[in-house]
Design an enzyme around this catalytic site. Structure first.
Site, PDB file in Angstrom:
ATOM      1  N   SER A  14       0.684  -1.074   0.297  1.00 53.13           N
ATOM      2  CA  SER A  14      -0.418   0.393   0.282  1.00 53.13           C
ATOM      3  C   SER A  14       0.660   1.051  -0.487  1.00 53.13           C
ATOM      4  O   SER A  14       0.485   2.200   0.069  1.00 53.13           O
ATOM      5  CB  SER A  14      -1.051  -0.175   1.409  1.00 53.13           C
ATOM      6  OG  SER A  14      -0.419   0.435   2.607  1.00 53.13           O
ATOM      7  N   ASN A  15       2.361   1.134   0.476  1.00 52.73           N
ATOM      8  CA  ASN A  15       3.079   2.443   0.735  1.00 52.73           C
ATOM      9  C   ASN A  15       3.677   2.347  -0.934  1.00 52.73           C
ATOM     10  O   ASN A  15       3.258   3.409  -1.207  1.00 52.73           O
ATOM     11  CB  ASN A  15       4.130   2.205   1.791  1.00 52.73           C
ATOM     12  CG  ASN A  15       3.940   2.554   2.951  1.00 52.73           C
ATOM     13  OD1 ASN A  15       3.497   3.770   2.871  1.00 52.73           O
ATOM     14  ND2 ASN A  15       3.473   1.978   3.591  1.00 52.73           N
ATOM     15  N   MET A  90      10.167  -7.112   4.821  1.00 51.07           N
ATOM     16  CA  MET A  90      10.491  -7.761   6.112  1.00 51.07           C
ATOM     17  C   MET A  90      11.663  -8.462   6.800  1.00 51.07           C
ATOM     18  O   MET A  90      11.293  -9.428   7.455  1.00 51.07           O
ATOM     19  CB  MET A  90       9.286  -8.400   6.792  1.00 51.07           C
ATOM     20  CG  MET A  90       7.824  -7.807   6.869  1.00 51.07           C
ATOM     21  SD  MET A  90       7.863  -5.959   8.074  1.00 51.07           S
ATOM     22  CE  MET A  90       6.579  -5.267   7.730  1.00 51.07           C
ATOM     23  N   ARG A  91      12.563  -7.699   5.901  1.00 54.29           N
ATOM     24  CA  ARG A  91      13.995  -8.909   5.810  1.00 54.29           C
ATOM     25  C   ARG A  91      14.860  -7.674   6.164  1.00 54.29           C
ATOM     26  O   ARG A  91      15.299  -6.886   5.548  1.00 54.29           O
ATOM     27  CB  ARG A  91      14.055  -9.630   4.726  1.00 54.29           C
ATOM     28  CG  ARG A  91      15.195 -11.029   5.008  1.00 54.29           C
ATOM     29  CD  ARG A  91      15.394 -11.599   3.828  1.00 54.29           C
ATOM     30  NE  ARG A  91      15.655 -12.659   4.413  1.00 54.29           N
ATOM     31  CZ  ARG A  91      16.274 -14.307   3.638  1.00 54.29           C
ATOM     32  NH1 ARG A  91      16.928 -13.941   2.690  1.00 54.29           N
ATOM     33  NH2 ARG A  91      16.885 -15.308   4.603  1.00 54.29           N
ATOM     34  N   ASN A 112      13.365   4.010   4.750  1.00 52.37           N
ATOM     35  CA  ASN A 112      12.700   2.785   5.175  1.00 52.37           C
ATOM     36  C   ASN A 112      11.495   4.225   5.705  1.00 52.37           C
ATOM     37  O   ASN A 112      11.668   4.850   6.184  1.00 52.37           O
ATOM     38  CB  ASN A 112      13.319   2.008   6.248  1.00 52.37           C
ATOM     39  CG  ASN A 112      12.654   1.146   6.824  1.00 52.37           C
ATOM     40  OD1 ASN A 112      11.237   0.866   6.132  1.00 52.37           O
ATOM     41  ND2 ASN A 112      11.881   0.469   7.924  1.00 52.37           N
ATOM     42  N   HIS A 114       8.300   3.456   8.754  1.00 45.64           N
ATOM     43  CA  HIS A 114       7.991   2.127  10.668  1.00 45.64           C
ATOM     44  C   HIS A 114       7.340   2.623  10.748  1.00 45.64           C
ATOM     45  O   HIS A 114       6.776   4.098  11.609  1.00 45.64           O
ATOM     46  CB  HIS A 114       9.272   2.259  11.228  1.00 45.64           C
ATOM     47  CG  HIS A 114       9.362   1.145  12.384  1.00 45.64           C
ATOM     48  ND1 HIS A 114       8.761  -0.229  12.153  1.00 45.64           N
ATOM     49  CD2 HIS A 114       9.324   1.848  13.293  1.00 45.64           C
ATOM     50  CE1 HIS A 114       9.057  -0.422  12.825  1.00 45.64           C
ATOM     51  NE2 HIS A 114       8.876   0.343  13.859  1.00 45.64           N
TER      52      HIS A 114
HETATM   53  C1  GAR Z   1       3.885  -0.675   6.891  1.00 43.40           C
HETATM   54  O1  GAR Z   1       2.652  -0.439   8.126  1.00 43.40           O
HETATM   55  C2  GAR Z   1       5.104  -0.351   7.227  1.00 43.40           C
HETATM   56  O2  GAR Z   1       5.354   0.728   7.739  1.00 43.40           O
HETATM   57  C3  GAR Z   1       5.796  -0.954   7.729  1.00 43.40           C
HETATM   58  O3  GAR Z   1       4.729  -2.639   6.909  1.00 43.40           O
HETATM   59  C4  GAR Z   1       4.213  -2.019   6.723  1.00 43.40           C
HETATM   60  C5  GAR Z   1       3.713  -2.359   4.932  1.00 43.40           C
HETATM   61  O4  GAR Z   1       2.643  -2.298   4.802  1.00 43.40           O
HETATM   62  N1  GAR Z   1       6.800  -1.278   7.608  1.00 43.40           N
HETATM   63  C6  GAR Z   1       7.669  -1.909   9.054  1.00 43.40           C
HETATM   64  O5  GAR Z   1       6.971  -2.290  10.045  1.00 43.40           O
HETATM   65  C7  GAR Z   1       8.995  -2.066   8.669  1.00 43.40           C
HETATM   66  N2  GAR Z   1       9.694  -2.588  10.301  1.00 43.40           N
HETATM   67  P1  GAR Z   1       2.419  -1.624   2.705  1.00 43.40           P
HETATM   68  O6  GAR Z   1       3.145  -3.231   2.265  1.00 43.40           O
HETATM   69  O7  GAR Z   1       1.132  -1.824   2.677  1.00 43.40           O
HETATM   70  O8  GAR Z   1       3.183  -0.844   2.420  1.00 43.40           O
END
Ligand code: GAR
Length: 208
Positions: A14-15, A90-91, A112, A114
C-alpha cells in the site's frame, strides 16, 4: 532534480501504491525503476505492474541470506538508482548489502518507513506493540537505514493520536493514512534536495 527509485517490498504494497500514485500525479518528481519482492505472492508485484513498473520476485527459500542478497544486488546493479526505498520489506539487510549504496558522507541511500515514533517500538509489530503498551500518541517515522534494525538518521516523523475508543484496526488505519501521505512527501523532499541529514550516528557505526 528527478531521482531514480528502486523499491523493495514483502507484502500488500500500500505504501508502494501511494508513492507510485504520487509519481503519476506529478507530486513526486521521481522515476520508479524496479520493484523487488522476496515473495512471489506479494501483492506489491501486482501494484507495480498496475503502474507499469518492472517487478521481480526473488524467492529466499532454500538459499542463504547472502546468496539472496547477491541476486538482488546483481539486479539492482543493472539500473541507475539514487535511493532504495523499503516499502514494507520485512527482511533485515546485511551490512554488505547496505554498503553497495553508501554515499560520500557514509550514509546509506536506503530509506525505510516504520509505523512508530522511533526509537520506540522497533520491530515487525510496531502498531500492535504501541497499541498494547497503551500509548496516547503514536506516529510514523521515515529514516535512512543503518546497520541496526529500524534505526538510522530520521528524515521525518509525524504523530497521530490514539482515541479512547480506538481498536487496533482503527488505530492502524489512522496510522496507515499518515504513512501514505508522509512517505511520498519525504521522497519529494529528497528529490528536491531539501533534507539535511544532520545525524552522524551512522558514520560512527560504520567506522567501528
Ligand atoms: C507498513 O505499515 C510499514 O510501515 C511497515 O510494514 C507495513 C507495510 O505495509 N514496515 C515496518 O514495520 C518496517 N519495520 P504495505 O506493504 O501496505 O506498505
Amino acid at each position: 532534480m528527478s531521482i531514480n527509485l528502486a523499491f523493495m517490498a514483502s507484502g500488500r504494497g500500500s505504501n508502494l501504491a501511494a508513492i507510485l500514485e504520487s509519481i503519476k500525479t506529478g507530486d513526486l518528481d521521481a522515476k520508479a525503476v524496479i520493484v523487488i519482492t522476496n515473495d512471489v505472492k506479494a501483492k506489491a508485484l501486482e501494484v507495480a505492474r498496475t503502474y507499469g513498473v518492472e517487478a521481480k520476485a526473488f524467492n529466499q527459500d532454500s538459499i542463504s541470506r547472502d546468496e539472496h542478497e547477491k541476486l538482488i544486488l546483481d539486479e539492482l546493479a543493472q539500473h541507475k538508482i539514487d535511493f532504495v526505498v523499503l516499502a514494507g520489506y520485512m527482511r533485515i539487510l546485511s551490512p554488505t548489502f547496505l554498503r553497495a549504496f553508501k554515499d560520500e558522507r557514509g550514509f546509506y541511500r536506503v530509506v525505510n518507513i516504520h509505523p512508530s515514533l522511533l526509537p520506540s517500538f522497533a520491530g515487525k509489530q510496531a502498531y500492535e506493540d504501541a497499541f498494547a503498551y497503551g500509548v496516547k500518541l503514536s506516529g510514523i517515522t521515515v529514516h535512512l537505514v543503518d546497520e541496526l534494525v529500524d534505526h538510522g538518521p530520521i528524515l521525518a516523523q509525524e504523530a497521530f493520536v490514539r482515541l479512547d475508543d480506538d481498536t487496533i484496526e482503527t488505530f492502524k488505519a489512522r496510522g496507515l493514512a499518515v504513512e501514505h501521505k508522509l512517505y511520498p512527501q519525504v521522497l519529494q523532499m529528497l528529490s528536491a534536495g531539501k533534507i539535511q541529514i544532520s545525524s552522524n550516528r551512522q558514520k560512527e557505526l560504520t567506522e567501528i
